[in-house]
Every structure is written in structure tokens, then in C-alpha cells.
Design a protein around this motif. Structure first.
Motif, short mmCIF file in Angstrom:
data_model
loop_
_atom_site.label_atom_id
_atom_site.label_comp_id
_atom_site.label_asym_id
_atom_site.label_seq_id
_atom_site.Cartn_x
_atom_site.Cartn_y
_atom_site.Cartn_z
N UNK A 173 -17.30 24.91 28.83
CA UNK A 173 -18.26 25.41 27.85
C UNK A 173 -19.60 25.66 28.55
N UNK A 174 -20.16 26.84 28.29
CA UNK A 174 -21.46 27.22 28.87
C UNK A 174 -22.41 27.53 27.73
N UNK A 175 -23.52 26.82 27.68
CA UNK A 175 -24.52 27.10 26.65
C UNK A 175 -25.83 27.51 27.32
N UNK A 176 -26.20 28.77 27.18
CA UNK A 176 -27.42 29.26 27.81
C UNK A 176 -28.64 28.82 27.00
N UNK A 177 -29.68 28.31 27.66
CA UNK A 177 -30.90 27.91 26.95
C UNK A 177 -31.69 29.10 26.43
N UNK A 178 -31.45 30.26 27.01
CA UNK A 178 -32.08 31.50 26.54
C UNK A 178 -31.11 32.64 26.78
N UNK A 179 -31.28 33.72 26.02
CA UNK A 179 -30.37 34.86 26.16
C UNK A 179 -30.65 35.58 27.48
N UNK A 208 -42.03 44.31 18.76
CA UNK A 208 -41.81 43.15 19.62
C UNK A 208 -40.50 43.39 20.37
N UNK A 209 -40.54 43.31 21.69
CA UNK A 209 -39.29 43.48 22.43
C UNK A 209 -38.46 42.20 22.28
N UNK A 210 -37.16 42.40 22.09
CA UNK A 210 -36.25 41.29 21.85
C UNK A 210 -34.89 41.61 22.46
N UNK A 211 -34.06 40.58 22.69
CA UNK A 211 -32.68 40.88 23.09
C UNK A 211 -32.00 41.71 22.01
N UNK A 212 -30.94 42.43 22.39
CA UNK A 212 -30.19 43.23 21.42
C UNK A 212 -29.68 42.36 20.28
N UNK A 213 -29.80 42.80 19.03
CA UNK A 213 -30.05 44.16 18.56
C UNK A 213 -31.52 44.49 18.27
N UNK A 214 -32.45 43.75 18.85
CA UNK A 214 -33.87 44.03 18.65
C UNK A 214 -34.35 45.21 19.47
N UNK A 215 -35.67 45.44 19.45
CA UNK A 215 -36.24 46.58 20.19
C UNK A 215 -36.09 46.32 21.69
N UNK A 216 -35.49 47.26 22.44
CA UNK A 216 -35.20 47.01 23.86
C UNK A 216 -36.44 47.06 24.75
N UNK A 217 -36.55 46.08 25.64
CA UNK A 217 -37.68 46.04 26.57
C UNK A 217 -37.72 47.28 27.46
N UNK A 218 -36.55 47.88 27.73
CA UNK A 218 -36.50 49.04 28.61
C UNK A 218 -37.06 50.32 27.95
N UNK A 219 -37.43 50.24 26.67
CA UNK A 219 -38.08 51.37 26.01
C UNK A 219 -39.52 51.05 25.60
#
Length: 416
Positions: A158-164, A297-308
Motif C-alpha cells: 500500500x502506498x499513500x502519497x502525502x500530496x498529489x 487557483x491552480x490545482x491538480x486535475x480536475x482543477x485549473x492546470x498549472x501548465x496553463x
């Protein structure tokens, strides 16, 4: 474009069609998984980019043979070497993607610390922690990461990431694919590029469930079968051209894309009073003479992408009113701000927030691109600006946008 600079005569609406290329952020991990196959496989819809060719050179150096032609890469053979060349890895951060599949096939890997765009530290500690969870041992020696598999294979856990993290999620998926037993990844990244990676692996015989959710389950298999797979369209390229349509007050048809991959972005464009008409694989973007200011606000998907984010800031620089752009993914992604201000944009930075006061008109200037997406934001701004702009240091652009000058020419841009 010559000598890595582009001269743009702005103020001209752009019209026409743009066929969106294969996704840079999808093709790099897909090239990396060639290390997992025993009898080769093929990729189609591959964009011809600097980063694509660097990744091909990297896997060639590890023993994989390739043939790259007409948007297709054929892969042959298995990895023979365990050490990635420093001169290649230092040029591209995505090189770390070869770590998990190389370790999976050879039980040993020696990887220099990666390079790439200067937009923050972007450490690989999450990648390393995931591999340790699956049984790897790691150490740092003279700027290299050495990794081994004492049991001769990855073992499910099991792998639990502390952040995405997109890269760490990709790393864990590639490691778990041929692992013994079951792996569960919690707080997994949900980006379309993650889904694309998993779909390709499943087509080849992997057993991956939960793609596109925060929980991914993988039952390891013994081998992958040869397949042919087509890379998804580049949502960031599509979003960039959508902003160009809006900022030039033109109309552009985006062809060959998956509109749902940009749901959050298109919703934001509509709020800015940019017309967005969505069809099956085509989106038509029509600019407006009144652009509304919108906070993002940029966020991980499905939020607003940082690359845009950088490109959207260019659009907001000519919007009515004031907008706040909050960058939550990378800590150093406002380096384009001083360059936009040279074009008379009104932007103030406070920590991870940029306050953009819209102006009536940007003015041409000589500016310098600092990273891949900043390059595009400055080009978009220059296409709007009154008079001539010179965008310098555009070597970054070739890392992420295929045939970009040709596509702009075909839309009627005045370039040289």
C-alpha cells in the motif's frame, strides 16, 4: 523563428484550424514503459519534440532499439544497461521516469539527479518513497541515485502519497505493473496522462483499476504483450491555442482533442466571456471585445492546470477589472511576470498570488522566455500587443509544442 527568437507583429485577430498534437506529458512516460516490454511495442500520434527525442536517446542508451517515423515509434529489445547518462538526464526532469521500469527489469538502476525547466525544486522524494514501499533500497552517491531490488522483484504494498504528484503516481504504477502481488495507491493523481499510461499498460495485459480516481489498484502480472497504442491529444497545447483565440479576438477551431480533459479550463474561459463551442473531438473558441476578469487557483486535475496559468495571465492582463491568480503547484512559476510588465501589463506578485489589473492595450517589447509555458504566455501577449515584439530564448518552446510556428502562420499570425 531564428536563433531561438521570434519577431511578432501583434494586434491581428487569428482565424482557422489547429490540429492538436499528441501530448508531451503523456508520451514521455509511455516511452519509458518500453523498458518493461520483452517483445517491443509501438506508439502512434507521437509529437516530434526536443523532449521526445531526448527520451528516445535515453532509452536507447539503456539498450532499447527504436524507429521513429511519421508520428510513430517502434520499440525493440530489453534494457541492457543500468546507468542513465548524466548528459541526457540533466537536460530533462522527466528522465526520472525510467527509474521504476529499469529497476523492475534489471533489479538495479543508477540515475543522475534530473534537470528540466527552472520552475521550482520539484523533488523526487515521493518517487523514492513509493519504490521503497515496493521493496527497493536506495542511496545517493556523488550526485547519483542508486536503487536495487534485494528480492529480485518489486513486491505489492500500500502506498499513500502525502500530496498529489503526477510523476510519483506514474512511478508507482510502472513499478507495480510487474510486481509480485497487489499494490494499492492512495491519493493518486487523476490527470488524463495518468489514465493514458494505465490504458496502454492494460491493453498490454496489465491489471490496473481505478484510473482517474484517487485510489488505484494494481495486480502485478508476469509480462506485457506487444501492442500498438495512440497517445492522447495535448490538452495544454489545446488550451494555449484557445487563449490565443481569446487574446487576439479571433476564432480558432481546435481539432483532434478530448474536450472533457479541459472541463475546468473551458468553464473558466466562458466566465471570461470567451465563447466556447464543444463538439465531439473539436472545440471552437471565439474571442470577445469585452474580456471579464476571473480569479483562478491552480490545482491538480480536475482543477485549473498549472501548465496553463502563465498563458491565462496574459489573457487576464487585458481583461476588464482585477483578477487574482494563485499558483499552488510550483513555488517559482511567476517568472514570466516581469516580462509581461515590460509589455505594460499591470501585475503585482505577493507570495503565491499574482494580482492582475487589466489594461486596455499591451505594447510590443523585447522579452525573454524563462520556461516552457512562460514562452507561450509571452507569445500570446505579443500576438495581442500593439507594434512589434521580440520573444527571446525560445529554446524551451520546442520542448513542448510541435510545429508551433507553422500552426501560427496558418492562423494568419505575422511572424519572422
Amino acid at each position: 523563428m531564428s536563433n531561438d527568437r521570434l519577431i511578432i507583429q501583434g494586434g491581428k485577430p487569428l482565424f482557422g484550424d489547429v490540429k492538436i498534437s499528441g501530448a508531451k506529458n503523456a508520451v514521455l512516460p509511455l516511452i519509458s514503459i518500453s523498458l518493461l516490454f520483452s517483445n517491443g511495442f509501438s506508439l502512434k500520434n507521437v509529437p516530434d519534440l526536443v523532449d521526445t527525442r531526448l527520451m528516445i536517446k535515453l532509452i536507447n542508451s539503456l539498450g532499447i532499439m527504436t524507429k521513429f517515423y511519421d508520428g510513430t515509434i517502434d520499440f525493440y529489445g530489453e534494457p541492457q544497461n543500468i546507468e542513465a547518462p548524466k548528459e541526457l538526464v540533466s537536460k530533462m526532469r522527466a528522465s526520472v521516469l525510467v527509474l521504476a521500469p529499469l529497476l523492475s527489469k534489471r533489479n538495479n538502476a543508477l540515475i543522475p539527479m534530473p534537470g528540466g525547466c527552472e520552475i521550482g525544486e520539484r523533488p523526487i522524494n515521493l518517487h523514492i518513497d513509493a519504490l521503497k514501499k515496493l521493496g527497493a533500497e536506495t542511496s545517493f552517491q556523488n550526485g547519483f541515485l542508486r536503487a536495487t531490488l534485494p528480492f529480485g522483484e518489486f513486491r505489492g504494498n500500500k502506498i499513500k502519497f502525502p500530496q498529489v504528484s503526477v510523476g510519483a503516481t506514474e512511478c508507482a504504477i510502472m513499478a507495480a505493473t510487474l510486481a509480485k502481488g497487489k499494490t494499492i495507491i492512495y491519493n493518486a493523481a487523476r490527470e488524463p496522462e495518468i489514465i493514458d499510461l494505465g490504458k496502454c499498460l492494460n491493453l498490454a495485459g496489465a491489471k490496473i483499476k481505478g484510473l482517474g480516481t484517487e485510489k488505484i489498484e494494481i495486480n502485478g502480472v508476469e509480462k506485457l504483450n506487444p501492442v500498438t497504442y495512440s497517445v492522447i491529444p495535448d490538452r495544454i497545447e489545446a488550451g494555449s491555442f484557445a487563449i490565443i483565440a481569446g487574446i487576439t479576438k479571433g476564432e480558432i477551431n481546435l481539432l483532434n482533442l478530448n474536450p472533457k480533459d479541459l472541463n475546468s479550463f473551458f468553464k473558466t474561459l466562458k466566465q471570461a466571456n470567451i465563447n466556447v463551442d464543444i463538439y465531439d473531438k473539436t472545440v471552437t473558441i471565439k474571442g470577445s471585445y469585452k474580456i471579464n476578469s476571473v480569479n483562478i487557483k491552480t490545482e491538480p486535475h480536475p482543477g485549473f492546470p498549472t501548465d496553463l496559468q502563465a498563458q491565462f495571465m496574459s489573457l487576464m492582463s487585458i481583461a476588464n477589472g482585477c483578477s487574482v491568480i494563485e499558483e499552488n503547484i510550483f513555488e517559482n512559476r511567476f517568472m514570466h511576470v516581469p516580462e509581461l510588465c515590460k509589455m505594460d501589463a499591470s501585475i503585482k506578485v505577493n507570495g503565491n498570488k499574482a494580482i492582475v489589473s487589466g489594461v486596455q492595450q499591451l505594447n510590443g517589447s523585447s522579452v525573454k522566455a524563462t520556461d516552457l509555458r512562460a514562452s507561450m504566455s509571452l507569445i500570446a501577449a505579443s500576438l495581442n500587443a500593439k507594434g512589434k515584439s521580440i520573444v527571446n530564448d525560445l529554446s524551451h518552446l520546442k520542448r513542448g509544442y510541435e510545429n508551433f510556428e507553422d500552426k501560427l502562420f496558418n492562423l494568419g499570425a505575422n511572424l519572422k
